[in-house]
Motif scaffolding. Structure first.
Motif, PDB file in Angstrom:
ATOM      1  N   ARG A  72       0.924  -1.116   0.002  1.00 56.13           N
ATOM      2  CA  ARG A  72      -0.007  -0.040   0.017  1.00 56.13           C
ATOM      3  C   ARG A  72       0.769   1.164  -0.145  1.00 56.13           C
ATOM      4  N   GLN A  73       1.936   1.035   0.882  1.00 62.06           N
ATOM      5  CA  GLN A  73       2.816   2.359   0.855  1.00 62.06           C
ATOM      6  C   GLN A  73       3.644   2.535  -0.197  1.00 62.06           C
ATOM      7  N   TYR A  74       4.020   1.484  -1.032  1.00 66.67           N
ATOM      8  CA  TYR A  74       4.525   1.701  -2.249  1.00 66.67           C
ATOM      9  C   TYR A  74       3.696   2.200  -3.531  1.00 66.67           C
ATOM     10  N   LYS A 121       0.650  -1.813  -8.174  1.00 64.63           N
ATOM     11  CA  LYS A 121       1.721  -2.925  -7.502  1.00 64.63           C
ATOM     12  C   LYS A 121       0.954  -4.254  -7.952  1.00 64.63           C
ATOM     13  N   GLU A 125       1.060   4.293  -2.719  1.00 67.55           N
ATOM     14  CA  GLU A 125       1.192   5.669  -2.523  1.00 67.55           C
ATOM     15  C   GLU A 125       2.181   6.703  -2.748  1.00 67.55           C
ATOM     16  N   ASP A 126       3.305   5.930  -2.493  1.00 65.74           N
ATOM     17  CA  ASP A 126       4.837   6.791  -2.814  1.00 65.74           C
ATOM     18  C   ASP A 126       5.027   6.859  -4.373  1.00 65.74           C
ATOM     19  N   ALA A 127       4.909   5.850  -5.174  1.00 61.45           N
ATOM     20  CA  ALA A 127       5.192   5.896  -6.492  1.00 61.45           C
ATOM     21  C   ALA A 127       4.027   6.283  -7.208  1.00 61.45           C
ATOM     22  N   TYR A 128       2.910   6.253  -6.596  1.00 57.78           N
ATOM     23  CA  TYR A 128       1.880   6.546  -7.475  1.00 57.78           C
ATOM     24  C   TYR A 128       1.615   5.733  -8.774  1.00 57.78           C
TER      25      TYR A 128
END
Length: 258
Positions: A23-25, A33, A27-30
């Motif tokens: 989820r964080q990926y 995944k 959010e950060d990379a937009y």
């Protein structure tokens, strides 16, 4: 962050952490995944954690709508997933079906003997002398080179389109029961009509899986939605827990896979 773990069993913590990282990926990379093939319980955990969180969505696909094991795609709102984004390949096994027949465990064992982890391939389909399996598309070349036999039988594999997947429908026989507790030994004893002592022996010998993981504790507490696999007795699922009787016993509704 700790509060999220109270919704899951202790042995699921590692996977929960993995989902949070996915989820964080996103959010950060937009960016999307893609996961490996996940069993239904893992899919449920992903759905629960991603939920209706703004900005991130999730879809699952395993090669056909009724697939059990599926790859999941976590993606930002702007992204519109298509079938090819799940990167799934389908292979059919060609072999002398007049002289030999395979079971799920034979195909599974042969795939894993190549060093592939279980999460790299999806459902194994067997019907009417035909055998197929789904695999992560990135392993297409490897599997075409290395997959040469099932057991002692020499086989050949042929790549198929996903639309050519054979239809294998699961049928569940519903069963209602009353149990003294939701302990694993009590629940399985009622579902399969075997003694509590026999159930405990099967548990102790590592022959029982709950949600695709071996469980060796007879006091393990079962929940609504749990899947069970008992070596020699087949698969079942706890559909519903319908509360207690006047004598303080639990009413459950389960399903046994035909």
């Amino acid at each position: 962050m700790d509060s999220i773990y109270q919704h899951f069993r202790p042995d699921e913590k590692e996977f929960v952490d993995k989902v949070i990282a996915w989820r964080q990926y996103v959010e950060d990379a937009y960016a999307p995944k893609l996961t490996d093939f996940l069993d239904p319980r893992m899919q449920q955990i992903v759905e629960m954690i991603i939920g209706t969180q703004s900005g991130i969505r999730v879809q699952a696909y395993g090669g056909r709508p009724e697939s059990e094991r599926k790859r999941m795609l976590l993606f930002p709102d702007y992204f519109s997933p298509e079938t090819q984004d799940f990167q799934i390949a389908l292979f059919e096994v060609e072999y002398p079906s007049k002289f030999v027949s395979f079971e799920h465990k034979h195909v599974l064992g042969s795939l894993m003997s190549l060093g592939l982890k279980r999460e790299k391939f999806g459902d194994i389909l067997i019907r009417g002398g035909r055998t197929q399996f789904f695999i992560a598309a990135e392993y297409t070349d490897f599997i075409q080179m290395e997959f040469r036999q099932i057991g002692k039988t020499t086989v050949r594999i042929v790549k198929k389109t996903l639309e050519e997947a054979i239809s294998v429908e699961e049928e569940w026989q519903e069963k209602k029961a009353t149990v003294s507790s939701l302990r694993l030994d009590a629940v399985l004893s009622a579902i399969y009509n075997i003694s509590r002592q026999k159930t405990q022996m099967l548990i102790g010998r590592g022959l029982i899986k709950v949600n695709w993981k071996t469980v060796e504790d007879p006091a393990f507490q079962c929940r609504e939605g749990d899947y069970f696999s008992v070596r020699g007795y087949g698969r079942s699922r706890m559909f519903r827990v319908e509360g207690k009787t006047k004598k303080e016993k639990w009413r459950i509704v389960a399903g046994i896979l035909k």
